[in-house]
Write a protein that holds these residues in place. Structure first.
Motif, PDB file in Angstrom:
ATOM      1  N   PHE A 474      11.977   5.156 -35.127  1.00 54.00           N
ATOM      2  CA  PHE A 474      11.099   4.261 -34.382  1.00 54.00           C
ATOM      3  C   PHE A 474      11.970   3.484 -33.395  1.00 54.00           C
ATOM      4  O   PHE A 474      12.904   2.785 -33.802  1.00 54.00           O
ATOM      5  CB  PHE A 474      10.362   3.306 -35.326  1.00 54.00           C
ATOM      6  N   ILE A 475      11.672   3.622 -32.118  1.00 60.57           N
ATOM      7  CA  ILE A 475      12.462   2.975 -31.070  1.00 60.57           C
ATOM      8  C   ILE A 475      11.764   1.688 -30.647  1.00 60.57           C
ATOM      9  O   ILE A 475      10.562   1.672 -30.367  1.00 60.57           O
ATOM     10  CB  ILE A 475      12.658   3.919 -29.873  1.00 60.57           C
ATOM     11  N   LEU A 476      12.525   0.613 -30.599  1.00 57.84           N
ATOM     12  CA  LEU A 476      11.993  -0.713 -30.289  1.00 57.84           C
ATOM     13  C   LEU A 476      12.492  -1.161 -28.921  1.00 57.84           C
ATOM     14  O   LEU A 476      13.684  -1.076 -28.628  1.00 57.84           O
ATOM     15  CB  LEU A 476      12.443  -1.732 -31.344  1.00 57.84           C
ATOM     16  N   SER A 477      11.584  -1.659 -28.107  1.00 58.22           N
ATOM     17  CA  SER A 477      11.952  -2.202 -26.796  1.00 58.22           C
ATOM     18  C   SER A 477      12.167  -3.708 -26.887  1.00 58.22           C
ATOM     19  O   SER A 477      11.436  -4.404 -27.594  1.00 58.22           O
ATOM     20  CB  SER A 477      10.851  -1.915 -25.765  1.00 58.22           C
ATOM     21  N   ASP A 478      13.190  -4.199 -26.165  1.00 59.31           N
ATOM     22  CA  ASP A 478      13.435  -5.637 -26.066  1.00 59.31           C
ATOM     23  C   ASP A 478      13.582  -6.259 -27.452  1.00 59.31           C
ATOM     24  O   ASP A 478      12.747  -7.046 -27.903  1.00 59.31           O
ATOM     25  CB  ASP A 478      12.305  -6.306 -25.276  1.00 59.31           C
TER      26      ASP A 478
END
Length: 741
Positions: A474-478
């Motif tokens: 799971f890739i998280l932004s900011d």
């Protein structure tokens, strides 16, 4: 037993030698590439450190000036003081890829020291230090999940190059350092000139392919002389205590994680932890540290599980959602440009200062003394995270974050020829809850534009995170600060609308695959473009004028043969010029003089004085000279250092002069005009050509055209400019008839 393994990387042989130097270290290797040589040693304590709450690893990199055949330029003539910025950054580069590869809970002190022994000024030693660290760990008894390797990648004319030379790197539009294992990527650091995401992926995995032979020779080295690895198993946790802590803490942690503000959330978690400790104090006396560790692990587990099972983050954002962004400019009236960037609970104030060539940073390196006209300094005070700590100078982290932001912005700066200023940016982190380095990029980009620096385009940045669980990613932004802490990746990307300017990636797991990196870069692009749009709502291009408080920089070109006349013996002349005009003046070997002033009048005055001294006399030019010698037929006048001309007696006045000394004496000032320069360089001057002709005087009498005097000089006419009039007022003898005439 001495042993050497070699391989070819790029166009050069890379060798790793062991068994000859520093044999009492746990592991020691000498890595050579061309004639650049680095010794890397690793040492380890014999006993574990029971108080270590994290991996007790220290990495130091040192550049010995003798390695380049030079003597240090400081007073003591030895390498002293704190490490240079280059040494600090290289130590960080070496530390970051190896840190995730030690066993969890390993608590034996480890020290890595990389020393540059030889520098050929062709190949950088930083890559060799990184390779040598892996090799030294491989042959030591220290447990290490290697080997890993590192490669620098450049790109010239569209062609990727492994380990480019220093000269090739300067002309590359991509410059990356990549560290990886046999099967994946561990670390990325570098920048590019607006390369696309696809181009960067290609460069990263080109590096991964090129590093495989380096991994091969490390494995051969380990099989030949490697020591048996130290047996280590992390202490098993008390299952009963873990269950009790979980039973008491789980609901409290879930409730505390629902608090959106960082400080309040941290306070709620701290209160929950204290309640658990109090409840278990009687049964588990003196085990408060163990209870805290179990509690912290549970916070991490619950936070990650929220993302995996609910796709929900602790501040209730979606995985690709960016926190609210606000921007302001021109908030500091006396600096030359300023901007405040706020994203969520992270806030950075950036201030721009412009200076002259004299303000450039001077750096002693292995290659030689260098200067930098662009500086970016990052400050992270303890109040930015609500803490109380000793207030000291910049840490390794500060230097690293500042270097990343500098790399992000330097590609958009104007060429020196178009904007001849020294640029310093200072980023003050006022609040931090994740990715203050990327907020620094955004604030500093706006400060540059606010200050009128003609940047090519605005730059924004974003930090990405990763949660990897059971073959799911799971890739998280900011990312928030907490997400950086419990996550598996910190991936920072900066760029303009046209492409990437800087990358930095660190991971806490073994490695990343190509598809994960591609997805992370794609998601990062959407995020940084969103942030860029918010910035452009406040300022989208550089202002047309500089701050009224910024210095004025004027460039003058003079005859290089006259440089010494401007500088003077021991710098006497140039110091006097600077004092008289209140300016800063620098000059190079080509005769380019740069003048920095804080007013147009001071700049113009200094410019004229430099021109007067540094240029060759021309017919028609007017000077205020000094009479150095008188004769029966005229006076010799010095119009600039080492330059004299003759004022014939007939050119002293509009009337007949009987004796030169009736009009002027040695040592006095005299305003003169150049009326002729002979082929052999003799200069003929006229004073009367600078004076108003009396009424009724014909042109021949007043123009310096008599047989004894003027020759081919321009007709003086009447009047003269204001500077000449000023000169006459300072020298009343100029127009006074001798007594008795």
């Amino acid at each position: 037993m001495e042993i050497v393994f070699k391989t070819i990387i790029g166009d050069e042989t890379l060798s790793i030698q062991a068994g000859k130097l520093a044999k009492q270290a746990a592991g020691a290797v000498v890595v050579q590439y061309g004639e650049t040589i680095v010794l890397v040693t690793v040492s380890s304590a014999d006993e574990p450190n029971p108080n270590a709450s994290f991996l007790p690893l220290s990495v130091d990199y040192q550049e010995k000036i003798y390695a380049a055949g030079r003597i240090p330029g400081n007073y003591f003539r030895r390498e002293i003081g704190r490490p240079s910025e280059k040494e600090t950054l290289t130590a960080r580069l070496t530390d970051r890829p190896i840190r995730p590869l030690f066993p969890k809970g390993y608590n034996y002190e480890i020290q890595v020291i990389a020393t540059v022994l030889s520098m050929d000024k062709v190949h950088e030693p930083d890559i060799l230090a990184m390779i040598g660290t892996s090799a030294a760990l491989e042959i030591s008894e220290i447990p290490f999940a290697g080997p890993i390797a590192s490669v620098r990648v450049g790109r010239i004319n569209g062609e990727l190059i492994a380990n480019p030379t220093i000269e090739q790197t300067e002309s590359s539009d991509i410059n990356l350092i990549v560290a990886g294992s046999r099967t994946g990527i561990i670390m990325v650091e570098g920048g590019s000139e607006f390369a696309s995401e696809a181009d960067m992926i290609e460069a990263i995995f080109f590096a991964h392919q090129q590093m495989q032979p380096i991994i091969d020779i490390q494995e051969k080295l380990k099989n030949s002389i490697g020591k048996p690895k130290r047996e280590f198993a992390a202490p098993e946790k008390d299952v009963e205590l873990v269950e009790k802590v979980e039973g008491l803490a789980r609901d409290k942690i879930i409730s505390a994680l629902g608090v959106l503000e960082k400080i309040e959330r941290r306070g709620a978690l701290s209160e929950a932890k204290q309640e658990v400790k109090t409840a278990l104090a009687e049964a588990y006396e003196d085990r408060g540290g163990e209870i805290s560790e179990i509690f912290n692990d549970l916070v991490k587990s619950i936070s990650r599980n929220m993302i995996v099972t609910e796709q929900r983050r602790i501040d209730n954002r979606k995985l690709d959602e960016i926190r609210p962004v606000s921007c302001e400019t021109s908030i500091l009236p006396r600096v030359h440009g300023s901007a405040l960037f706020t994203r969520g609970e992270t806030q950075v104030l950036s201030a721009l200062t412009l200076g002259s060539t004299n303000d450039e940073q001077r750096i002693e390196t292995l290659i030689g003394d260098e200067t930098s006209a662009f500086m970016l300094h990052y400050n992270f005070p303890p109040y930015s995270v609500g803490e109380v700590k000793r207030f000291m100078g910049p840490s390794r982290r500060d230097i690293g974050h500042g270097a990343l932001a500098k790399r992000a912005l330097e590609r958009v700066l104007p060429e020196k020829e178009a904007f001849d200023y020294t640029i310093r940016l200072v980023a003050e982190v006022l609040e931090s809850n994740g990715s203050s380095s990327m907020a620094t990029v955004c604030a500093s980009s706006m400060a540059l534009m606010d200050g009128g620096v003609p940047v090519k385009a605005p730059v924004s940045g974003i930090a990405m995170g990763l949660i990897a669980e059971n073959d799911q990613t799971f890739i998280l932004s900011d990312i928030l600060g907490d997400e950086d802490h419990f996550g598996d990746m910190d991936f920072k990307v900066t760029g303009t609308k046209n492409g990437i300017t800087a990358l930095q990636m660190d991971i806490k797991i073994r490695e990343l695959s190509r598809d994960i990196m591609e997805k992370a870069l794609s998601q990062a692009k959407a995020g940084r473009l969103h942030i860029l749009e918010k910035m452009e709502e406040t300022i989208s291009a550089h202002r047309e004028t500089l701050s009224p408080y910024a210095p004025i920089v004027v460039t003058v070109k003079i005859n290089p043969e006259r440089i010494g006349e401007i500088i003077g013996p021991g710098g006497k002349n140039i110091r006097a010029l600077q004092t008289e005009t209140n300016t800063q003046i620098s000059i190079d070997d080509t005769g380019t003089v740069k003048i920095a002033a804080f007013s147009q009048e001071e700049a113009a005055k200094a410019e004229q004085m430099v021109i007067d001294i540094g240029s060759d006399p021309e017919i028609g030019a007017v000077f205020e000279g000094t009479v150095v010698r008188t004769t029966d037929f005229g006076a010799f006048v010095q119009i600039k250092p080492k330059t004299e001309g003759l004022v014939h007696i007939s050119e002293l006045a509009h009337y007949r002069v009987k004796s030169v000394t009736d009009v002027i004496k040695e040592g006095e000032k005299l305003t003169v005009k150049v009326i002729d320069i002979s082929r052999d360089g003799k200069i003929r001057l006229s004073h009367k050509a600078t004076l108003e002709a009396p009424e009724g005087t014909d042109a021949k009498e007043s123009g310096g055209g008599e047989n004894r005097g003027g020759g081919r000089g321009p007709r003086p006419g009447g009047g003269g400019n204001s500077r000449n009039r000023d000169s006459r007022s300072r020298n009343p003898k100029d127009s006074r008839k001798p007594s008795g005439e």
